[in-house]
Write an enzyme that holds these catalytic residues in place. Structure first.
Site, PDB file in Angstrom:
ATOM      1  N   SER A 169      -4.284 -22.425  11.797  1.00 52.64           N
ATOM      2  CA  SER A 169      -5.822 -22.443  11.167  1.00 52.64           C
ATOM      3  C   SER A 169      -7.026 -22.124  11.842  1.00 52.64           C
ATOM      4  O   SER A 169      -8.083 -22.162  11.424  1.00 52.64           O
ATOM      5  CB  SER A 169      -5.815 -23.621  10.239  1.00 52.64           C
ATOM      6  OG  SER A 169      -5.833 -24.845  11.021  1.00 52.64           O
TER       7      SER A 169
ATOM      8  N   SER B  46      -1.541 -24.848  14.513  1.00 48.21           N
ATOM      9  CA  SER B  46      -2.918 -24.239  14.131  1.00 48.21           C
ATOM     10  C   SER B  46      -3.427 -23.524  15.234  1.00 48.21           C
ATOM     11  O   SER B  46      -4.544 -22.882  15.188  1.00 48.21           O
ATOM     12  CB  SER B  46      -3.677 -25.015  13.191  1.00 48.21           C
ATOM     13  OG  SER B  46      -3.023 -25.071  11.889  1.00 48.21           O
TER      14      SER B  46
ATOM     15  N   LYS C  16     -14.564 -25.371  16.113  1.00 51.96           N
ATOM     16  CA  LYS C  16     -13.806 -25.040  14.766  1.00 51.96           C
ATOM     17  C   LYS C  16     -14.646 -25.832  13.787  1.00 51.96           C
ATOM     18  O   LYS C  16     -15.153 -26.864  13.950  1.00 51.96           O
ATOM     19  CB  LYS C  16     -12.355 -25.591  14.736  1.00 51.96           C
ATOM     20  CG  LYS C  16     -11.610 -25.097  13.525  1.00 51.96           C
ATOM     21  CD  LYS C  16     -10.054 -25.264  13.715  1.00 51.96           C
ATOM     22  CE  LYS C  16      -9.251 -25.048  12.503  1.00 51.96           C
ATOM     23  NZ  LYS C  16      -7.783 -25.354  12.823  1.00 51.96           N
TER      24      LYS C  16
END
Length: 499
Positions: A184, A208, A109
């Site tokens: 997210s 997330s 990420k």
């Protein structure tokens, strides 16, 4: 929907570990690299039937094909990827692999450091300068021989549960490109759904990892806080966990074996001897006491299809030998505690962003940060210590009665892409209103996993959440493996276009 040529059904052995002992299975599997899990790759690499370079090239070709439709990556460097794959292949040729993840393609990420690649955190004002060092999870994967495909998309500073940002634009859900993948860890979930790499490292400050896992039909684990070290530490502090998104529970366990190790850069990292999470997968759930809470005691509006799919999934544990009782854990919605900590964290993240920068940033993030600037030190410490401890104590008492808690991961399926909340208005304008099942367990820091548990009539995934007591990650994964075997997950092999 399962008749759609882009969808396949996944199966696993009772212990959660895939096998390639059958010759016909081997021939079929090897001709379809895009379907292979990390657990299936290693024996093929070891036997010479498949090479890390071939797998990397296959992943890069599919990324090139699908990326215009889903927009899951912020950083790619094919030369670096292929160099890592070539190094892994050389180790296998020497009969010196580094372990079960050697040659396995992974993604990271955008808010996790990778040496030599920028870390923009999804921000329009993020720096393009190369990050100087690997984060702990990245370092452990590099040491294990994993092959880095790139960095994945996220909303700005991970502030919300959907997948758009000023830096990278809109990320789309492969189960229906007119819907969003959640956030997210948006790009990570999309890559997991399409098997663009086998293991995808995300972060989870209020859901997330689990939110996008539920929306995209993959496995998403938020480990006990501290199991996976972080550096730099998130501005969301003790809310923020690191964890993997994968297609299978076994791959999640393999990822945890690599990344759940201490690192001196994180003072909160668990220092216990690392567990073998794969070895802990067999055993099933017979005799366990499970609680099913369809609304966590609140008044949240749960979509009828999601309610039916998740209840059926929860009751399936009875067939596996567990007892399942419908009962709520008995705490009030801790949204005020969350937003006190969340707002203060956002304010810290934007502390150096001046007026010109803020004009380029997500207005919602700026609003949360400005609210956080008004949080008093007393209120912050009260939320950080007293309120968190009270909720954690309540859940410790609950887990003295029940081994695991089951809930829907989310009360709704994926909704219109590019929106923070569904257009029908049933959850207002605040994205946290449709995530009531995830953030309480960031406050308690307990392990929680989202598992795919079926598709709606529109062909969108539903997620079942399994929550354990603090530190009981292995039990959560064991239950997840038993469920995966009993209820094989549907998979999507190419983006499905929708409006």
């Amino acid at each position: 929907m399962l008749d759609d040529p882009g969808i396949a059904s996944a199966h696993a052995r009772n212990d959660g570990v895939s096998t390639l002992n059958d010759e016909d299975t081997r021939e079929t599997t090897v001709t379809s690299i895009s379907s292979l899990s990390a657990a299936e790759l290693q024996p093929l690499y070891a036997s010479g039937e498949l090479s890390p370079v071939a797998v990397a090239n296959d992943a890069l070709a599919r990324i090139e094909r699908f990326e215009p439709e889903v927009n899951a990556f912020t950083v790619r460097d094919d030369k670096v990827t292929l160099a890592m794959a070539e190094a892994a292949e050389a180790r296998y040729l020497r009969k010196e692999p580094l372990g079960p993840l050697d040659g396995v393609p992974v993604t990271i990420k955008d808010n996790i450091g990778v040496a030599g690649w920028p870390m923009r955190r999804g921000s329009a004002v993020g720096s393009d300068a190369p990050w100087p060092e690997d984060a702990p999870a990245t370092a452990r994967l590099r040491e294990a021989g994993a092959v880095f495909l790139g960095k994945t998309t996220m909303p700005e500073y991970g502030w919300k549960g959907v997948g758009d940002s000023p830096q990278s634009g809109i990320t789309r859900n492969p189960w229906g490109t007119g819907t969003g993948p959640g956030g997210s860890s948006s790009g990570a979930a999309v890559c997991a759904a399409l098997n663009l790499g086998c293991i995808h490292i995300g972060t989870d400050g209020a859901g997330s990892v689990r939110i996008p896992a539920a929306f995209t039909g993959v496995v998403g684990l938020k480990p006990t806080y501290g199991r996976v070290p972080a550096f730099p530490v998130s501005t969301m502090g003790f809310l923020a966990h690191l964890g993997p998104l994968t297609r299978t529970v076994t791959d999640t366990a393999l990822a945890m074996n690599a990344i759940a190790r201490p690192d001196a850069r994180d003072m909160t990292a668990v220092l216990d001897e690392p567990l073998d999470y794969v070895a802990g997968l067999p055993g099933g759930v017979k005799g366990l006491r499970l609680a099913w809470s369809p609304k966590l005691g609140g008044d949240v509006a749960v979509d009828p299809e999601i309610a039916a799919l998740t209840k059926a999934a929860a009751m399936a544990f009875q067939e596996l030998g567990a007892t399942v009782e419908e009962v709520d854990p008995g705490f009030a919605d801790p949204i005020e505690t969350l937003m006190t900590l969340w707002g203060a964290g956002a304010a810290l993240a934007l502390r150096n962003a001046g007026p010109d920068d803020r004009k380029r940033m997500d207005p919602g993030l700026v609003a949360v940060a400005e609210a956080g600037e008004k949080v008093s030190g007393t209120a912050y410490v009260d939320a950080l210590l007293n309120q968190r401890n009270a909720l954690a104590h309540r859940m410790a008492q609950f887990h003295a009665r029940f081994d695991l808690l089951l809930t829907p991961t989310l009360p709704l399926p994926a909704f219109e892409v590019g929106r923070d909340t569904p257009a029908h208005g049933g959850y207002g304008e605040d994205w946290t209103r449709w995530t009531p099942f995830t953030y309480p367990f960031n406050i308690t820091q307990a392990p929680a996993i989202s598992l795919p548990c079926g598709l709606t009539k529109a062909g969108l995934p539903a997620g079942l959440q399994v929550i354990g007591a603090f530190g009981r990650d292995a039990l959560v994964l064991r239950a997840a493996a038993a469920f995966e075997f009993a209820r094989p997950f549907a998979r999507v092999d190419a983006p499905i276009k929708s409006v």
